[in-house]
Design a protein around this motif. Structure first.
Motif, PDB file in Angstrom:
ATOM      1  N   GLU A 223       0.844  -1.206   0.000  1.00 15.36           N
ATOM      2  CA  GLU A 223       0.000   0.000   0.000  1.00 15.36           C
ATOM      3  C   GLU A 223       0.882   1.260   0.000  1.00 15.36           C
ATOM      4  O   GLU A 223       0.618   2.219  -0.724  1.00 15.36           O
ATOM      5  N   TYR A 226       2.703   1.669  -3.300  1.00 12.02           N
ATOM      6  CA  TYR A 226       1.826   2.207  -4.339  1.00 12.02           C
ATOM      7  C   TYR A 226       1.732   3.726  -4.231  1.00 12.02           C
ATOM      8  O   TYR A 226       1.845   4.449  -5.224  1.00 12.02           O
ATOM      9  N   VAL A 317      -3.237  -4.688  -8.563  1.00 13.73           N
ATOM     10  CA  VAL A 317      -4.109  -5.254  -7.527  1.00 13.73           C
ATOM     11  C   VAL A 317      -4.153  -4.304  -6.325  1.00 13.73           C
ATOM     12  O   VAL A 317      -5.225  -3.941  -5.831  1.00 13.73           O
ATOM     13  N   THR A 318      -2.970  -3.876  -5.892  1.00  8.88           N
ATOM     14  CA  THR A 318      -2.910  -2.940  -4.765  1.00  8.88           C
ATOM     15  C   THR A 318      -3.561  -1.609  -5.131  1.00  8.88           C
ATOM     16  O   THR A 318      -4.300  -1.025  -4.332  1.00  8.88           O
ATOM     17  N   ALA A 320      -5.965  -0.900  -7.204  1.00  8.93           N
ATOM     18  CA  ALA A 320      -7.430  -0.940  -7.228  1.00  8.93           C
ATOM     19  C   ALA A 320      -7.971  -0.832  -5.806  1.00  8.93           C
ATOM     20  O   ALA A 320      -8.943  -0.119  -5.544  1.00  8.93           O
ATOM     21  N   LYS A 321      -7.310  -1.548  -4.892  1.00  8.83           N
ATOM     22  CA  LYS A 321      -7.730  -1.535  -3.487  1.00  8.83           C
ATOM     23  C   LYS A 321      -7.579  -0.125  -2.900  1.00  8.83           C
ATOM     24  O   LYS A 321      -8.510   0.421  -2.310  1.00  8.83           O
ATOM     25  N   ILE A 322      -6.422   0.452  -3.109  1.00  9.12           N
ATOM     26  CA  ILE A 322      -6.131   1.791  -2.571  1.00  9.12           C
ATOM     27  C   ILE A 322      -7.121   2.817  -3.106  1.00  9.12           C
ATOM     28  O   ILE A 322      -7.682   3.621  -2.358  1.00  9.12           O
ATOM     29  N   ARG A 323      -7.347   2.777  -4.407  1.00  7.26           N
ATOM     30  CA  ARG A 323      -8.212   3.800  -5.000  1.00  7.26           C
ATOM     31  C   ARG A 323      -9.628   3.702  -4.452  1.00  7.26           C
ATOM     32  O   ARG A 323     -10.282   4.713  -4.228  1.00  7.26           O
ATOM     33  N   SER A 324     -10.067   2.468  -4.199  1.00 10.16           N
ATOM     34  CA  SER A 324     -11.439   2.329  -3.679  1.00 10.16           C
ATOM     35  C   SER A 324     -11.501   2.769  -2.208  1.00 10.16           C
ATOM     36  O   SER A 324     -12.484   3.346  -1.774  1.00 10.16           O
ATOM     37  N   LEU A 325     -10.442   2.545  -1.450  1.00  7.47           N
ATOM     38  CA  LEU A 325     -10.432   2.946  -0.031  1.00  7.47           C
ATOM     39  C   LEU A 325     -10.426   4.453   0.139  1.00  7.47           C
ATOM     40  O   LEU A 325     -11.003   4.981   1.074  1.00  7.47           O
TER      41      LEU A 325
END
Ligand code: NDP
Ligand code: MG
Length: 329
Positions: A223, A226, A317-318, A320-325
């Motif tokens: 995270e 990224y 993968v990371t 996508a997760k970060i942007r949504s959080l």
């Protein structure tokens, strides 16, 4: 080096398009943006497109929408805004049969003209009007009352009016409000390919991926890797876009600036420049184009495999997760 002249609204005359029909072939990112803006400027625009999503979008936007061949037949100016690798086959099958002396062929990127994918007949004007920006930006800036900068080129001038028509289209799309540079189609094509392959897409993507991988492989949280190696690229680029490298350097810390001077040249070494020169050669000699067309014509299997592979990479993968959080909910 002589400065290039920058052309503005006063250099272009929309009236050369009076009584002319412009067929925009393709209604994707550029097709939609350019067609809507030309129509808003009073140009008679029709759309040529195959049935499908784009056909429906153009109909929804209130255009007269026709199969490619009919649109090309009815048009004085045929503005081809299809993916570059499809220009040749679509031109041969649908446009060549209705070409007549006096028609103008126009593109927004010289690829198909420069590498011989399209072979315009005698008596045709061949021009380029290339907005320097993605379609969404082209349209947004036009609606705001301004425009993105652009390039124009004339490859064939049977009528003696090719340049006037290119400038008029540029004006109708708001490009001359920002400023238009005149170049050859070869210059635009080679420079565009070079930039996207070596700096903007290729180059940048690999630099970010390496940065991310090095941190993660050393045990740092993905995270954080990224944020450092991808997310912040935009913040830095925004500063450079606004005020150049010196403005960016003035805003970052002295520590970051010193690190840039010391470590930048250690990472991006002169052999990177040497390989960029090789890449430019491959572009100018047509080697890149020949390989890409062969790939596209054989089903783009490698392209699709690479597309899939990048989706599985940790940085994506990371990301996508970060942007949504961190999205505003
Ligand atoms: P898009 O992929 O966004 O749009 C392509 C359009 O072509 C879609 O409407 C698509 O319709 C249609 N199309 C695709 N294949 C065919 C076919 N075989 N027959 C008929 N229609 C077809 O492309 P862009 O707008 O990005 O690019 C268009 C041109 O603009 C290119 O020459 C590009 O180099 C140039 N350009 C692009 C810029 C950019 O930032 N994107 C900037 C400057 C220039 P469907 O929905 O049916 O698939
Ligand atoms: Mg480009």
């Amino acid at each position: 080096m002589k400065d290039m002249a920058i052309l503005h609204d006063s250099d272009a005359d929309l009236s050369v398009l009076n009584g002319k029909t412009v067929a925009v072939i393709g209604y994707g990112a550029q097709g939609r943006a350019q067609a809507l803006s030309m129509r808003d400027s009073g140009v008679n625009v029709i759309i040529g497109i195959r049935p499908g999503k784009s056909f429906d979008a153009a109909t929804q936007d209130g255009f007269k929408v026709l199969p490619v061949r009919e649109a090309a037949a009815q048009a004085d100016i045929i503005h081809i805004l299809l993916p570059d690798e499809t220009h040749g086959p679509v031109y041969d099958a649908e446009i060549a049969p209705v070409m007549k002396p006096g028609k103008t062929l126009c593109v927004s990127h010289g690829f198909s003209m420069v590498f011989g994918e399209i072979k315009p007949p005698q008596g045709t004007d061949v021009i380029m009007v290339a907005p320097k920006g993605p379609g969404t930006e082209v349209r947004k800036r036009f609606v705001e009352g301004f425009g993105v900068p652009g390039l124009i080129a004339v490859k064939a001038d049977a009528s003696g009016k090719a340049r006037d028509v290119a400038l008029a289209i540029a004006k109708a799309e708001g490009l001359t409000r920002a400023g238009v540079l005149e170049c050859t189609m070869e210059q635009e094509t080679y420079e565009d390919l070079f930039g996207e392959q070596n700096v903007l897409c290729g180059g940048m993507v690999d630099l970010m991926k390496y940065g991310f991988e090095v941190l993660v492989e050393a045990g740092y949280p993905p995270e954080m890797a990224y944020f450092e190696c991808v997310h912040e690229v935009k913040l830095i680029m925004d500063l450079i876009y606004e005020g150049g490298i010196q403005k960016m350097n003035a805003v970052i810390s002295n520590t970051a600036e010193w690190g840039e001077y010391v470590n930048g040249p250690r990472i991006i070494t002169p052999d990177v420049k040497a390989r960029m020169k090789e890449s430019l050669k491959d572009i100018e000699t047509g080697v890149f184009a020949k390989n890409w067309i062969a790939e596209a014509r054989s089903g783009a299997k490698n392209l699709k495999a690479r597309r899939e592979a990048i989706g599985l990479h940790g940085v994506e993968v990371t990301g996508a997760k970060i942007r949504s959080l961190f999205e505003q909910k």
